[in-house]
Scaffold this motif. Sequence first.
Motif, PDB file in Angstrom:
ATOM      1  N   LYS A  55     -10.957   2.612  -1.271  1.00 20.07           N
ATOM      2  CA  LYS A  55     -11.196   1.184  -1.105  1.00 20.07           C
ATOM      3  C   LYS A  55     -11.335   0.490  -2.451  1.00 20.07           C
ATOM      4  CE  LYS A  55     -14.191  -1.989   1.458  1.00 20.07           C
ATOM      5  NZ  LYS A  55     -15.272  -2.071   2.469  1.00 20.07           N
ATOM      6  N   PHE A  66       0.845  -1.198   0.000  1.00 24.57           N
ATOM      7  CA  PHE A  66       0.000   0.000   0.000  1.00 24.57           C
ATOM      8  C   PHE A  66       0.880   1.247   0.000  1.00 24.57           C
ATOM      9  CE2 PHE A  66      -2.413   3.409   1.907  1.00 24.57           C
ATOM     10  CZ  PHE A  66      -3.727   3.194   1.548  1.00 24.57           C
ATOM     11  N   MET A  88      -8.162  -4.805   4.386  1.00 26.32           N
ATOM     12  CA  MET A  88      -6.867  -4.883   3.706  1.00 26.32           C
ATOM     13  C   MET A  88      -6.048  -6.038   4.249  1.00 26.32           C
ATOM     14  SD  MET A  88      -5.453  -1.114   3.010  1.00 26.32           S
ATOM     15  CE  MET A  88      -6.480   0.161   2.301  1.00 26.32           C
ATOM     16  N   VAL A 105      -7.954  -0.273  -3.953  1.00 28.74           N
ATOM     17  CA  VAL A 105      -7.315  -1.425  -3.315  1.00 28.74           C
ATOM     18  C   VAL A 105      -7.905  -2.715  -3.892  1.00 28.74           C
ATOM     19  CG1 VAL A 105      -6.911  -2.634  -1.147  1.00 28.74           C
ATOM     20  CG2 VAL A 105      -6.900  -0.136  -1.194  1.00 28.74           C
ATOM     21  N   LEU A 112      -2.415   4.055  -3.444  1.00 31.81           N
ATOM     22  CA  LEU A 112      -3.850   3.769  -3.330  1.00 31.81           C
ATOM     23  C   LEU A 112      -4.536   4.843  -2.512  1.00 31.81           C
ATOM     24  CD1 LEU A 112      -3.439  -0.029  -2.564  1.00 31.81           C
ATOM     25  CD2 LEU A 112      -4.189   0.975  -4.725  1.00 31.81           C
ATOM     26  N   ILE A 153      -2.874  -7.609   2.312  1.00 33.15           N
ATOM     27  CA  ILE A 153      -1.880  -6.538   2.352  1.00 33.15           C
ATOM     28  C   ILE A 153      -1.299  -6.426   3.761  1.00 33.15           C
ATOM     29  CG2 ILE A 153      -1.564  -4.033   2.243  1.00 33.15           C
ATOM     30  CD1 ILE A 153      -3.389  -3.942  -0.136  1.00 33.15           C
TER      31      ILE A 153
END
Length: 333
Positions: free
Chosen positions: A281, A17, A39, A284, A278, A44
């Motif tokens: 949402k 990220f 996430m 992502v 990013l 992530i």
Amino acid sequence: MSQLVPQDKFAPSEVSFGAGALSGSYDDFTQNDAVEAYMFRLGINCFDTSPYYGRSEYVLGDALQTISKEFPRQHYYISTKTGRFGYTTKDFDFSAKKTYESVEKSMNRLHTDYLDVVYCHDVEFVPMENIVGPGGALEALFNLKAQGKVKYVGISGYPLDVLLKIAQYQFEQKNQPLDIILSYCHYTLQNTKLADYAPKLRKAGVKYIMNASPLCMALLREGKTPDWHPAHKELREAADKAAVVTREQYGLAISDLASRFSFQGKDEIGINSTLIGLARKSEVQDALRCWRDGKERKENSEKENQAYALIFKLLEPYKNYSWQSPTTKELAQ
């Protein structure tokens, strides 16, 4: 459920990220969407920021703190940077004194008593001696590593020859190799120079290679390339045309194809993680969708191969072109 990250080695998720977008320009989403538990559940575990990115460290730190009961600090990696604090060369300070101050402030903003990675940020902007010399940033960072406040020491920047030169110096002259480097825009549909440099960096003792900006700083996306982009006009126009034709002829998004291509760098040249800036949402989810799609299908569809061939043809005149860094504007005193 997110797993505890290894403490004896750096094992970032294949998609990291990039928190540069959390600079303060997106206040409508940052506190709610910046770092949510989804996430972690989607895989992530690595977050990259910098004091240069406005309020990014504050927003990221606060967001991580809000979910700390479910996901304590040991569930993720934080990387930040030091040395760059503004747009032009006059805003750089790689002195040991400033480095110690910067790292301490970053830890406070991020609500942590250690940082997994700290990079010297955009090392091409200053003489190499400022980075590697006595009283310089790397000396300070390795001291902090010895104290346990920093786990891995690295450098970031655009020109690969500068990154390699510093890595080689640390390895050959200092006997203190860098742990990690962060390269950007050099393993993309337009530029794959990192493939040539990765073995050289490994030979210089660099354990981990991070690849940032698979969309090449908004060059490889839907819509017109921003006027601020440092690439020359001809490359920007070729990329814009590639995006339009890819959509019109194949119904595909160039951003998806670009992301998937960069993700393949893990298997092709041993990239440890691809870092994507990013902001929301949905972004992502799109990034992880492209990554999973590539992992599950392995091979491209015939339509995707045709789209890639067309994109490569349009970008061929500018293959592996690297723009100037620092730019003329960034060199202003």
